[in-house]
Design a protein around this motif. Structure first.
Motif, mmCIF file in Angstrom:
data_model
loop_
_atom_site.group_PDB
_atom_site.id
_atom_site.type_symbol
_atom_site.label_atom_id
_atom_site.label_comp_id
_atom_site.label_asym_id
_atom_site.label_seq_id
_atom_site.Cartn_x
_atom_site.Cartn_y
_atom_site.Cartn_z
ATOM 1 N N MET A 1 48.158 36.478 39.273
ATOM 2 C CA MET A 1 47.471 36.288 40.549
ATOM 3 C C MET A 1 46.783 37.577 40.997
ATOM 4 S SD MET A 1 49.087 35.006 44.157
ATOM 5 C CE MET A 1 50.060 36.510 44.331
ATOM 6 N N VAL A 2 47.482 38.700 40.857
ATOM 7 C CA VAL A 2 46.886 39.976 41.253
ATOM 8 C C VAL A 2 45.708 40.318 40.344
ATOM 9 C CG1 VAL A 2 47.324 42.443 41.538
ATOM 10 C CG2 VAL A 2 49.094 40.783 42.182
ATOM 11 N N VAL A 3 45.870 40.105 39.038
ATOM 12 C CA VAL A 3 44.795 40.415 38.093
ATOM 13 C C VAL A 3 43.577 39.528 38.349
ATOM 14 C CG1 VAL A 3 44.142 40.333 35.650
ATOM 15 C CG2 VAL A 3 46.345 41.293 36.315
ATOM 16 N N GLU A 4 43.817 38.228 38.573
ATOM 17 C CA GLU A 4 42.704 37.297 38.795
ATOM 18 C C GLU A 4 41.962 37.596 40.089
ATOM 19 O OE1 GLU A 4 41.690 34.224 37.003
ATOM 20 O OE2 GLU A 4 42.574 35.456 35.438
ATOM 21 N N SER A 5 42.607 38.299 41.020
ATOM 22 C CA SER A 5 41.932 38.610 42.287
ATOM 23 C C SER A 5 40.880 39.699 42.122
ATOM 24 C CB SER A 5 42.950 39.040 43.343
ATOM 25 O OG SER A 5 43.476 40.327 43.058
ATOM 26 N N VAL A 6 40.895 40.420 40.989
ATOM 27 C CA VAL A 6 39.922 41.499 40.771
ATOM 28 C C VAL A 6 39.163 41.327 39.453
ATOM 29 C CG1 VAL A 6 41.098 43.217 42.197
ATOM 30 C CG2 VAL A 6 41.756 42.956 39.789
ATOM 31 N N THR A 7 39.217 40.146 38.854
ATOM 32 C CA THR A 7 38.445 39.897 37.631
ATOM 33 C C THR A 7 37.755 38.545 37.716
ATOM 34 O OG1 THR A 7 40.428 38.975 36.565
ATOM 35 C CG2 THR A 7 39.912 41.282 36.099
ATOM 36 N N ASP A 8 36.561 38.464 37.166
ATOM 37 C CA ASP A 8 35.852 37.176 37.151
ATOM 38 C C ASP A 8 36.248 36.395 35.900
ATOM 39 O OD1 ASP A 8 34.498 38.247 35.005
ATOM 40 O OD2 ASP A 8 32.680 38.723 36.123
ATOM 41 N N PRO A 9 35.754 35.151 35.739
ATOM 42 C CA PRO A 9 36.165 34.350 34.574
ATOM 43 C C PRO A 9 35.903 35.009 33.228
ATOM 44 C CG PRO A 9 35.141 32.948 36.216
ATOM 45 C CD PRO A 9 34.967 34.357 36.694
ATOM 46 N N SER A 10 34.927 35.946 33.157
ATOM 47 C CA SER A 10 34.662 36.629 31.881
ATOM 48 C C SER A 10 35.571 37.825 31.660
ATOM 49 C CB SER A 10 33.191 37.080 31.835
ATOM 50 O OG SER A 10 32.953 38.070 32.828
ATOM 51 N N GLY A 11 36.426 38.127 32.636
ATOM 52 C CA GLY A 11 37.333 39.262 32.494
ATOM 53 C C GLY A 11 36.790 40.562 33.024
ATOM 54 N N THR A 12 35.614 40.530 33.641
ATOM 55 C CA THR A 12 35.004 41.748 34.174
ATOM 56 C C THR A 12 35.548 42.054 35.566
ATOM 57 O OG1 THR A 12 32.991 41.192 32.967
ATOM 58 C CG2 THR A 12 32.813 42.882 34.695
ATOM 59 N N PHE A 13 35.763 43.358 35.815
ATOM 60 C CA PHE A 13 36.272 43.764 37.121
ATOM 61 C C PHE A 13 35.278 43.380 38.210
ATOM 62 C CE2 PHE A 13 36.431 46.873 40.594
ATOM 63 C CZ PHE A 13 37.757 46.726 40.992
ATOM 64 N N THR A 14 35.793 42.859 39.330
ATOM 65 C CA THR A 14 34.942 42.471 40.449
ATOM 66 C C THR A 14 35.713 42.590 41.751
ATOM 67 O OG1 THR A 14 33.621 40.672 41.409
ATOM 68 C CG2 THR A 14 35.608 40.042 40.245
ATOM 69 N N THR A 15 34.975 42.869 42.809
ATOM 70 C CA THR A 15 35.566 42.877 44.162
ATOM 71 C C THR A 15 34.989 41.737 44.991
ATOM 72 O OG1 THR A 15 33.877 44.418 44.927
ATOM 73 C CG2 THR A 15 35.947 45.384 44.125
ATOM 74 N N ALA A 16 34.336 40.780 44.302
ATOM 75 C CA ALA A 16 33.642 39.706 45.010
ATOM 76 C C ALA A 16 34.597 38.847 45.845
ATOM 77 C CB ALA A 16 32.890 38.822 44.010
ATOM 78 N N TYR A 17 35.822 38.638 45.330
ATOM 79 C CA TYR A 17 36.760 37.760 46.049
ATOM 80 C C TYR A 17 37.275 38.423 47.324
ATOM 81 C CZ TYR A 17 36.595 35.864 41.341
ATOM 82 O OH TYR A 17 36.168 35.377 40.132
ATOM 83 N N TRP A 18 37.465 39.733 47.269
ATOM 84 C CA TRP A 18 37.878 40.457 48.467
ATOM 85 C C TRP A 18 36.718 40.542 49.448
ATOM 86 C CZ3 TRP A 18 42.907 41.623 49.187
ATOM 87 C CH2 TRP A 18 43.729 41.524 48.070
ATOM 88 N N ALA A 19 35.481 40.698 48.913
ATOM 89 C CA ALA A 19 34.309 40.679 49.788
ATOM 90 C C ALA A 19 34.148 39.311 50.448
ATOM 91 C CB ALA A 19 33.051 41.032 48.986
ATOM 92 N N PHE A 20 34.529 38.247 49.699
ATOM 93 C CA PHE A 20 34.472 36.901 50.259
ATOM 94 C C PHE A 20 35.386 36.787 51.475
ATOM 95 C CE2 PHE A 20 36.372 32.679 50.545
ATOM 96 C CZ PHE A 20 35.253 31.872 50.666
ATOM 97 N N LEU A 21 36.587 37.378 51.366
ATOM 98 C CA LEU A 21 37.504 37.333 52.502
ATOM 99 C C LEU A 21 36.897 38.046 53.712
ATOM 100 C CD1 LEU A 21 41.041 37.954 50.933
ATOM 101 C CD2 LEU A 21 39.896 35.791 51.414
ATOM 102 N N LEU A 22 36.233 39.176 53.450
ATOM 103 C CA LEU A 22 35.594 39.899 54.556
ATOM 104 C C LEU A 22 34.458 39.069 55.153
ATOM 105 C CD1 LEU A 22 35.479 43.523 53.068
ATOM 106 C CD2 LEU A 22 37.077 42.592 54.768
ATOM 107 N N ASP A 23 33.696 38.372 54.286
ATOM 108 C CA ASP A 23 32.615 37.511 54.794
ATOM 109 C C ASP A 23 33.183 36.377 55.649
ATOM 110 O OD1 ASP A 23 30.778 39.078 53.487
ATOM 111 O OD2 ASP A 23 30.641 37.762 51.718
ATOM 112 N N GLN A 24 34.298 35.823 55.189
ATOM 113 C CA GLN A 24 34.926 34.757 55.979
ATOM 114 C C GLN A 24 35.332 35.271 57.353
ATOM 115 O OE1 GLN A 24 33.933 32.033 54.118
ATOM 116 N NE2 GLN A 24 35.903 31.145 54.676
#
Length: 604
Positions: free
Chosen positions: A358-381
């Motif tokens: 769960m922690v790893v998936e929160s900072v990686t996209d389906p291709s396995g690349t590091f991303t902060t998009a999900y945390w940015a999504f929470l901020l957008d919400q």
């Protein structure tokens, strides 16, 4: 003033008991009773119609529906079924279990899996010594403070089609394995929760076995296997049966795990009850809740009777010596130690894997690349203005506020019930069973009852009393949490030297003054651990909250997490849910640290 103070002190315990009962009547017995009455009373007349409608429906009771729909036709039906049976064990005519049978079936499978996964852990912790043993023993309490909806997200992240488990299999050219929406993943998730319970209870029993009994058996010529069978095993049975019975009760009432991992296709009674509430089929929901409550209360009564019969039967002599787990290179040739190493690998996959995934998936996209998009999504919400948006920060703050409110109610209630349970005397066991009833009633039934009474309104003395929003949610949380305070404080109070209490009373202290000035300070660590449990239970409570939370104004972290599971606005992954789950994991981990520091006496 002094006389008034003395009078209050003299009657404080009785007032506390009345206050506890009053809170329970308003927030538990009346709401749950209203659910039972709705299934038994129609237009002011006693009726079994709603219950019989459910019991006689093959959808609910399968082949057993004939017992209620046409009792006289049962013998003929059984004879017809037997006539179709052939000698081949693989050609048995189908026998429908129905929803009740399936719920019991998955609970039985989950119990077997939990025992199978928990027993080796008990053997490892009680018979071997190694670095980190105490820490691992403490971690067996962790599942009790982990929100089930968060664990469900962890299993989705670990065993989903694009999960970490399939990624690892892909490295070796294996897989993919599709486990979601199968009975296997539900049973595995239930084992995640309940195998540590088996490990904890059986380990405690194994560590209490008197070594002199085993030594005596060996000196009389018994082999190690015979000594284990005749001396050790009888002392483990009570703990093993207790943990198995508790596991069956817990998994029979399961809700978020099945809802998230199985959906309505693998619905249990609890999930279907929630679905009927959503469809506003409240009478049918009340009948389902009544049947479920009767079954779980019966099982809990059996558990309490068995616990009372076996209490104090375990030896408390010299414990069995532990062997070092690693004793040189030769240990690698020992098949027992090699099997335990393999067991450790299974533990890492089943217990550590989902949370880490769960922690790893929160900072990686389906291709396995590091991303902060999900945390940015929470901020957008957080800044979104669209109606129906669940904002993460208010959900976090609301969960913490509800947790504090739960503490203010659950801790005094738990202490009062603890005092009543350790005083002994006639009826104390029955009083404890009645006051522990919230452990045996599902959160969905409590939530349904609160919805029908406090939220929809109750007429009292000609006035309609309506309680909604935060007050109703905190009330439901307090009902769920106070038994955990009791299970911490009661053993500690019971273990105090009675001469300390007698000395205070002989010096003129009232019963309440003795409790406040002598007993509670001596068991303050247990009270603190119970408070941490209550806080964690409140933060992670989902079953009743999802019913009582109105719109987005009462949404807590688990409810927000459930809403994010279905949010695919930024792709097909679980990203937003895993990010919110990570926040929830951090909060509940803080509660666990408090429990681990102070909660050494907790045994349930």
């Amino acid at each position: 003033m002094s006389a008034l103070r003395e009078s209050l002190e003299r009657h404080a315990l009785a007032l506390g008991t009345l206050g506890t009962l009053a809170v329970l009547v308003v927030t538990f017995y009346h709401p749950v009773g209203s659910v039972l009455l709705q299934a038994l009373v129609d237009g002011g007349r006693l009726t079994a119609g709603p219950l019989l409608a459910v019991l006689a429906d093959p959808f609910y009771t399968g082949a057993a529906s004939g017992l209620f729909a046409d009792p006289l036709g049962v013998p003929g039906g059984v004879a017809a079924w037997l006539a179709d049976v052939t000698l081949s064990p693989f050609d048995v005519p189908p026998l429908g279990f129905g929803l009740v049978g399936f719920t019991a079936y998955q609970a039985a499978l989950s119990t077997v899996a939990s025992v199978a996964l928990g027993l080796p852990g008990a053997y490892l912790l009680s018979r071997f010594e190694f670095r980190g043993r105490r820490t691992i023993r403490s971690l067996t309490i962790l599942p009790f403070v982990l929100p089930s909806v968060m664990v469900a997200v962890g299993f989705l992240a670990m065993f989903g089609a694009n999960g970490v488990f399939n990624d690892v299999l892909g490295v070796f050219g294996l897989g993919p394995v599709r486990l979601l929406f199968t009975l296997e993943i539900i049973v595995l998730a239930h084992a995640f929760y309940n195998a540590p319970l088996v490990t904890r209870l059986v380990t405690a029993a194994w560590e209490s076995v008197d070594a002199s009994g085993v030594e005596t058996a060996r000196t009389m010529g018994a082999s190690p296997r015979r000594a284990f069978r005749d001396v050790v095993l009888p002392q483990l049975w009570p703990a093993l049966l207790t943990s198995a019975l508790l596991t069956f009760v817990f998994t029979f009432m399961t809700f978020p795990i099945v809802l998230a991992l199985g959906g309505l296709r693998l619905a249990t009674l609890e999930v279907w009850l929630y679905a009927r509430v959503g469809d506003l089929a409240l009478t049918e929901a009340a009948a389902i809740g009544t049947i479920e409550t009767v079954l779980t209360l019966s099982l809990t009564y059996l558990y309490l009777r068995y616990e009372a019969r076996t209490a104090g039967t375990t030896d408390r002599g010299r414990p069995l010596p532990r062997r070092p787990l690693f004793d040189g290179v030769g240990s690698l040739a020992d098949p027992v130690r090699v099997a335990l190493l393999g067991y450790g690998a299974v533990v890492v996959v089943v217990f550590v894997g989902p949370l880490l995934s769960m922690v790893v998936e929160s900072v990686t996209d389906p291709s396995g690349t590091f991303t902060t998009a999900y945390w940015a999504f929470l901020l957008d919400q957080q800044t979104a203005a669209a109606a129906g948006t669940v904002r993460p920060l208010p959900a976090v703050l609301r969960s913490l506020a509800f947790g504090v409110g739960t503490l203010a109610i659950a801790v005094p209630m738990g202490v009062v019930v603890s005092v009543l349970s350790v005083r002994g005397g006639r009826g104390s066991r029955a009083a404890e069973a009645v006051l522990t009833a919230p452990l045996a009633v599902s959160g969905v039934v409590v939530g349904l009852g609160l919805l029908q009474t406090l939220v929809f309104g109750t007429v009292l003395f000609g006035q309609r009393i309506v309680v909604t929003g935060a007050v109703a949610v905190v009330a439901a949380h307090a009902v769920s949490a106070y038994p955990f305070v009791t299970r911490n404080v009661a053993p500690a109070l019971g273990g105090l030297d009675p001469r300390v209490v007698d000395a205070a009373r002989s010096l003129g202290a009232s019963r309440v003054r003795t409790l406040l000035d002598v007993e509670l300070p001596l068991v303050s660590t247990a009270v603190l651990a119970g408070a941490a449990f209550a806080f964690a239970i409140s933060v992670g409570e989902f079953d009743s909250t999802v019913i009582l939370a109105e719109g987005v104004d009462s949404a807590t972290m688990p409810v927000a997490l459930e809403r994010y599971i279905g949010n695919r606005s930024i792709g097909p992954s679980l990203g937003p849910a895993t990010a919110m789950g990570t926040v929830l994991l951090v909060v509940t981990a803080g509660s666990f640290l408090v429990i681990d520091r102070f909660g050494g006496r907790y045994e349930l």
